[in-house]
Design a protein around this motif. Structure first.
Motif, mmCIF file in Angstrom:
data_model
loop_
_atom_site.group_PDB
_atom_site.id
_atom_site.type_symbol
_atom_site.label_atom_id
_atom_site.label_comp_id
_atom_site.label_asym_id
_atom_site.label_seq_id
_atom_site.Cartn_x
_atom_site.Cartn_y
_atom_site.Cartn_z
ATOM 1 N N ARG A 10 -28.904 -24.076 -14.659
ATOM 2 C CA ARG A 10 -28.520 -22.698 -14.310
ATOM 3 C C ARG A 10 -28.498 -21.821 -15.563
ATOM 4 N NH1 ARG A 10 -23.654 -19.987 -13.418
ATOM 5 N NH2 ARG A 10 -22.432 -21.825 -13.922
ATOM 6 N N ALA A 11 -27.991 -22.372 -16.657
ATOM 7 C CA ALA A 11 -27.956 -21.631 -17.920
ATOM 8 C C ALA A 11 -29.372 -21.398 -18.443
ATOM 9 C CB ALA A 11 -27.114 -22.375 -18.957
ATOM 10 N N TRP A 12 -30.219 -22.423 -18.347
ATOM 11 C CA TRP A 12 -31.613 -22.266 -18.791
ATOM 12 C C TRP A 12 -32.285 -21.147 -17.996
ATOM 13 C CZ3 TRP A 12 -34.665 -24.389 -22.646
ATOM 14 C CH2 TRP A 12 -36.010 -24.026 -22.586
ATOM 15 N N SER A 13 -32.100 -21.156 -16.678
ATOM 16 C CA SER A 13 -32.716 -20.125 -15.825
ATOM 17 C C SER A 13 -32.274 -18.729 -16.219
ATOM 18 C CB SER A 13 -32.388 -20.375 -14.351
ATOM 19 O OG SER A 13 -33.026 -21.545 -13.916
ATOM 20 N N ALA A 14 -30.999 -18.583 -16.513
ATOM 21 C CA ALA A 14 -30.479 -17.264 -16.911
ATOM 22 C C ALA A 14 -31.089 -16.814 -18.234
ATOM 23 C CB ALA A 14 -28.951 -17.305 -17.006
ATOM 24 N N ALA A 15 -31.134 -17.719 -19.211
ATOM 25 C CA ALA A 15 -31.704 -17.376 -20.521
ATOM 26 C C ALA A 15 -33.213 -17.157 -20.409
ATOM 27 C CB ALA A 15 -31.397 -18.474 -21.537
ATOM 28 N N ALA A 16 -33.888 -17.984 -19.624
ATOM 29 C CA ALA A 16 -35.340 -17.917 -19.496
ATOM 30 C C ALA A 16 -35.812 -16.618 -18.853
ATOM 31 C CB ALA A 16 -35.855 -19.109 -18.688
ATOM 32 N N ALA A 17 -34.944 -15.949 -18.114
ATOM 33 C CA ALA A 17 -35.312 -14.700 -17.445
ATOM 34 C C ALA A 17 -35.304 -13.502 -18.395
ATOM 35 C CB ALA A 17 -34.359 -14.444 -16.278
ATOM 36 N N VAL A 18 -34.760 -13.669 -19.587
ATOM 37 C CA VAL A 18 -34.725 -12.574 -20.565
ATOM 38 C C VAL A 18 -36.153 -12.239 -20.974
ATOM 39 C CG1 VAL A 18 -34.024 -11.969 -22.924
ATOM 40 C CG2 VAL A 18 -32.418 -13.143 -21.403
ATOM 41 N N VAL A 19 -36.476 -10.939 -20.967
ATOM 42 C CA VAL A 19 -37.831 -10.523 -21.340
ATOM 43 C C VAL A 19 -37.893 -10.174 -22.820
ATOM 44 C CG1 VAL A 19 -38.439 -9.707 -19.028
ATOM 45 C CG2 VAL A 19 -37.478 -8.119 -20.695
ATOM 46 N N ASP A 20 -39.073 -10.334 -23.374
ATOM 47 C CA ASP A 20 -39.318 -9.948 -24.757
ATOM 48 C C ASP A 20 -39.300 -8.419 -24.811
ATOM 49 O OD1 ASP A 20 -41.017 -8.968 -26.997
ATOM 50 O OD2 ASP A 20 -41.179 -11.102 -27.437
ATOM 51 N N PRO A 21 -38.477 -7.816 -25.659
ATOM 52 C CA PRO A 21 -38.395 -6.351 -25.695
ATOM 53 C C PRO A 21 -39.668 -5.681 -26.204
ATOM 54 C CG PRO A 21 -37.038 -7.305 -27.431
ATOM 55 C CD PRO A 21 -37.539 -8.445 -26.581
ATOM 56 N N GLU A 22 -40.503 -6.402 -26.923
ATOM 57 C CA GLU A 22 -41.748 -5.831 -27.439
ATOM 58 C C GLU A 22 -42.921 -6.023 -26.470
ATOM 59 O OE1 GLU A 22 -40.997 -6.214 -32.214
ATOM 60 O OE2 GLU A 22 -42.005 -7.867 -31.203
ATOM 61 N N VAL A 23 -42.828 -7.056 -25.640
ATOM 62 C CA VAL A 23 -43.872 -7.340 -24.647
ATOM 63 C C VAL A 23 -43.155 -7.626 -23.323
ATOM 64 C CG1 VAL A 23 -45.932 -8.709 -24.122
ATOM 65 C CG2 VAL A 23 -45.232 -8.410 -26.502
ATOM 66 N N PRO A 24 -42.743 -6.579 -22.613
ATOM 67 C CA PRO A 24 -41.857 -6.751 -21.459
ATOM 68 C C PRO A 24 -42.451 -7.466 -20.253
ATOM 69 C CG PRO A 24 -42.546 -4.461 -21.684
ATOM 70 C CD PRO A 24 -43.045 -5.188 -22.901
ATOM 71 N N VAL A 25 -43.703 -7.873 -20.304
ATOM 72 C CA VAL A 25 -44.273 -8.656 -19.212
ATOM 73 C C VAL A 25 -44.072 -10.150 -19.441
ATOM 74 C CG1 VAL A 25 -45.975 -6.923 -18.584
ATOM 75 C CG2 VAL A 25 -46.596 -8.714 -20.219
ATOM 76 N N LEU A 26 -43.489 -10.515 -20.595
ATOM 77 C CA LEU A 26 -43.257 -11.919 -20.923
ATOM 78 C C LEU A 26 -41.766 -12.215 -20.987
ATOM 79 C CD1 LEU A 26 -45.690 -12.715 -23.886
ATOM 80 C CD2 LEU A 26 -45.936 -13.349 -21.499
ATOM 81 N N SER A 27 -41.382 -13.318 -20.363
ATOM 82 C CA SER A 27 -40.029 -13.812 -20.579
ATOM 83 C C SER A 27 -40.034 -14.571 -21.904
ATOM 84 C CB SER A 27 -39.601 -14.744 -19.442
ATOM 85 O OG SER A 27 -40.310 -15.973 -19.520
ATOM 86 N N ILE A 28 -38.865 -14.767 -22.467
ATOM 87 C CA ILE A 28 -38.813 -15.533 -23.714
ATOM 88 C C ILE A 28 -39.187 -16.991 -23.471
ATOM 89 C CG2 ILE A 28 -37.223 -13.949 -24.856
ATOM 90 C CD1 ILE A 28 -34.972 -16.014 -24.334
#
Length: 160
Positions: A10-28
Motif C-alpha cells: 500500500r505504501a509502495w502504491s502511494a509513493a509510486a503514484a507520485v509524478v515527476d514534476p519535470e515530466v508529469p506524464v511519468l510516475s517516479i
C-alpha cells in the motif's frame, strides 16, 4: 524493528503514484527513481535515486512522496536519497518509455552500454533524420533535438 509487509504494498502504491514534476506524464516508479519502500514500527522509509546528482526536482519529489504517504495514512515518513548505484535510463519502464514518446520526448533507444549514438528517432513522425540542437534541453537530463523531417523540436532523455 518489525517490517510490515502487508502495509508495504500500500505504501509502495502511494509513493509510486507520485509524478515527476519535470515530466508529469511519468510516475517516479516508471521513471525508475523510486527504489525502495519499507514500512516498520518506526514509520516508512522511502529510497529514491535522482536521474543525476544535481537534479533540482528531488526536493519536490521528496515533499510529494511525504504528502502522498501521509494522505494514504502513513506517519513518520523519511525519504532518503541514494546515489549508488547511479540512476540509468535502463530503469525507465516500458510504460514510461511509451508515455515519453506520446508526450513528445524521445525515450532512450538502447539499454545497457551505448558506444555510439547513430540517431534519435523523432517521437512525432518517426524520422531518424534528427539533430541535437542543445546538449541540455528543458532539464539537464534531457537534450534538445529537432527533426529535419517534420521540423518539430523535441526533448530526448539522455542515455546515462
Amino acid at each position: 524493528m518489525v517490517t510490515h509487509h502487508a502495509d508495504a504494498a500500500r505504501a509502495w502504491s502511494a509513493a509510486a503514484a507520485v509524478v515527476d514534476p519535470e515530466v508529469p506524464v511519468l510516475s517516479i516508479d516508471d521513471l525508475g527513481v523510486l527504489r525502495e519502500v519499507t514500512v516498520t514500527d518506526d514509520g516508512v522509509e522511502v529510497v529514491i535515486t535522482p536521474t543525476y546528482s544535481g537534479c533540482p526536482a528531488m526536493d519536490a519529489i521528496r515533499e510529494d512522496v511525504v504528502r502522498a504517504l501521509a494522505a494514504a495514512g502513513f506517519g513518520d515518513v523519511r525519504v532518503r536519497l541514494e546515489l549508488s548505484p547511479a540512476w540509468t535510463t535502463d530503469w525507465i519502464s516500458a510504460k514510461g518509455r511509451t508515455a515519453l514518446k506520446e508526450f513528445g520526448i524521445a525515450p532512450p533507444s538502447a539499454t545497457g552500454p551505448v558506444s555510439l549514438r547513430l540517431s534519435v528517432k523523432c517521437p512525432h513522425c518517426g524520422s531518424l533524420d534528427t539533430r541535437e540542437v542543445a546538449h541540455f534541453g528543458s532539464t539537464s537530463c534531457k537534450a534538445l533535438f529537432v527533426c529535419r523531417g517534420c521540423g518539430e523540436p523535441f526533448d530526448h532523455f539522455k542515455a546515462i
